[in-house]
Write an enzyme that holds these catalytic residues in place. Structure first.
Site, PDB file in Angstrom:
ATOM      1  N   SER A  46      52.200  39.016  46.121  1.00 52.29           N
ATOM      2  CA  SER A  46      51.196  40.050  45.899  1.00 52.29           C
ATOM      3  C   SER A  46      51.409  40.811  44.609  1.00 52.29           C
ATOM      4  CB  SER A  46      51.143  40.983  47.106  1.00 52.29           C
ATOM      5  OG  SER A  46      52.301  41.730  47.245  1.00 52.29           O
TER       6      SER A  46
ATOM      7  N   LYS B 205      49.794  35.143  47.513  1.00 56.65           N
ATOM      8  CA  LYS B 205      48.963  36.072  48.284  1.00 56.65           C
ATOM      9  C   LYS B 205      48.109  36.867  47.312  1.00 56.65           C
ATOM     10  CE  LYS B 205      50.322  34.928  52.330  1.00 56.65           C
ATOM     11  NZ  LYS B 205      49.408  34.174  53.186  1.00 56.65           N
TER      12      LYS B 205
ATOM     13  N   ASP C 215      49.785  35.449  31.492  1.00 58.39           N
ATOM     14  CA  ASP C 215      48.484  35.191  30.860  1.00 58.39           C
ATOM     15  C   ASP C 215      48.327  35.904  29.526  1.00 58.39           C
ATOM     16  OD1 ASP C 215      47.899  33.648  33.012  1.00 58.39           O
ATOM     17  OD2 ASP C 215      46.235  34.864  33.765  1.00 58.39           O
TER      18      ASP C 215
END
Length: 424
Positions: A316, A341, A327
């Site tokens: 999470s 998750k 990214d």
């Protein structure tokens, strides 16, 4: 996972350290304003209304949700407990283990849990959708579970001799929880063997951030920061740790998110902003496609080389941070595939003091990756051998040292980054 500020908790797990909590998706908390009513049937309708207006899947798992309302409201309930059981039965039709009802005691425990003070054995658990197994997401450091050697991905097959086959997540949590000083035996399936762990429940205080300076003759000082949970005070402690490291003129950072099961969404965003000066951090998308994005704010605390350690227990909020750093080309991710998750929940207080966690949206990394059930793939994969895992499990003090194979690999990667940075 505390429920203040934006109250978004990331996760899809239950924290058996004395409460029910969520880690793996964002969790938004809001208190309903309804008055406490005399009829137990009213709580059933209240839950139905919340699901009807907020649930992420507008098809409600392919069901006629209005017919389900009629079915459950036609029943008579002699007590709140009967209504609570009906609510759980109604939610079960959604086939979503993360949309969960909490009775008043469980809801109060969850609120305490997110403040960082817990009672129990110290593990985060979830129920796998495909297998229905009760699985350990991660043990919390310096708790009975971690000290006994329970690991991420362990399957709990029995609790005090009672089989967990077909058991609901809330029921497993309630069996594991208990009074400090009392014992519970968890039977764990790991690979092809079963192991019994006799654990003594305890009061647990979580310190989310741990840090030290690693000295190296070739690359100088490196800050090692281990974040064990995205709790209410995690971002403040992280800010202090980075400030201290900068004052000591470190040349790079290793951020250890292994076995970090998640926590508050706003905490993950704030910590990402400490390392990312520009760019998107995370996006959430609800059932009608409305997008809510979180951006860096130009206030990064450091631009020095960074390596992030992750494993199968990183879930999470940990995946939001590692995904954002990856990214945005801000860090190299080292370790193994994360838990996967990526759902967001809203947690609401209901009129009688009970609570409801509702899956309301999913989150995407800056590049638009939906990591639910997929996880974050490291840039550099390093799988601990069974011998290395057992060594760390037997002595948690070795975690984050040169005797920790994943840390060694992360340090090698960081050293190379520091050297290349110095040459440019």
């Amino acid at each position: 996972m505390s429920i203040t500020k934006n109250g978004l908790i990331l996760g899809a797990t239950a924290l058996t350290a004395g409460s029910v909590a969520l880690t793996g998706f964002g969790l938004h908390y809001s208190q309903t304003q309804a008055f406490v009513r005399e009829s137990p049937k009213e709580i059933v309708d209240e839950v139905w209304q919340v699901i009807n207006s907020r649930y992420v899947d507008a098809t409600f798992n392919g069901q006629d949700w209005r017919s389900i309302r009629n079915e459950f409201l036609e029943r008579e309930y002699a007590s709140k407990e009967e209504a609570y059981e009906a609510v759980r039965e109604m939610l079960k039709t959604l086939d979503d283990p993360y949309t969960r009802f909490m009775n008043p005691e469980e809801f109060r425990s969850m609120q305490i849990d997110t403040s960082g003070e817990l009672t129990g054995v110290g593990i985060q658990i979830t129920k796998e959708e495909e297998t229905n197994n009760i699985v350990v997401v991660a043990p919390i450091e310096d708790t009975p579970a971690s000290e006994a050697g329970i690991m991420a991905k362990d399957i709990i097959t029995k609790i005090d001799g009672q089989s967990t086959e077909g058991m609901e997540l809330n029921d497993a949590v309630n069996l594991i929880r208990g009074v400090p000083g009392s014992n519970v035996v968890l039977t764990i399936q790991r690979d092809n063997r079963e192991i019994d762990f006799d654990l003594t429940r305890a009061k647990i205080e979580i310190k989310p951030v741990r840090t030290r300076i690693e000295e190296d003759p070739n690359v100088g000082r490196v800050a090692y920061i281990r974040l064990v949970q995205f709790s209410n005070n995690a971002s403040a402690e992280m800010r202090e740790a980075i400030a201290q490291a900068e004052s000591e003129n470190v040349n790079g950072y290793i951020l250890d998110l292994r076995s970090n099961p998640g926590g508050l969404l706003y905490s993950s965003v704030e910590i990402s902003r400490m390392f990312i000066n520009q760019g998107r951090i995370v996006t959430t998308v609800d059932r009608v496609g409305e997008v809510d994005g979180h951006q860096a704010n130009g206030r990064a605390l450091t631009d020095k080389p960074l390596v992030v350690l992750v494993d199968g227990g990183s879930a999470s909020a940990s995946e939001i941070v590692s995904g954002a750093l990856q990214d945005n080309d801000r860090a190299t991710i080292v370790g193994t595939q994360t838990f996967g998750k990526g759902l967001v929940q809203s947690v609401r207080g209901l009129s009688d003091g009970s609570g409801l966690a509702v899956t309301i949206s999913k989150y995407l990394t800056p590049d638009g990756r939906d990591i639910d059930k997929e996880g974050i793939t490291p840039d550099v994969v390093y799988e601990l051998s069974e011998e290395e895992r057992e060594l760390i499990a037997s002595d948690r003090q070795k975690l984050g040292t040169r005797e920790d194979g994943q840390f060694r690999r992360a340090f090698e990667v960081l050293s190379d980054k520091i050297t290349r940075t110095a040459q440019n």
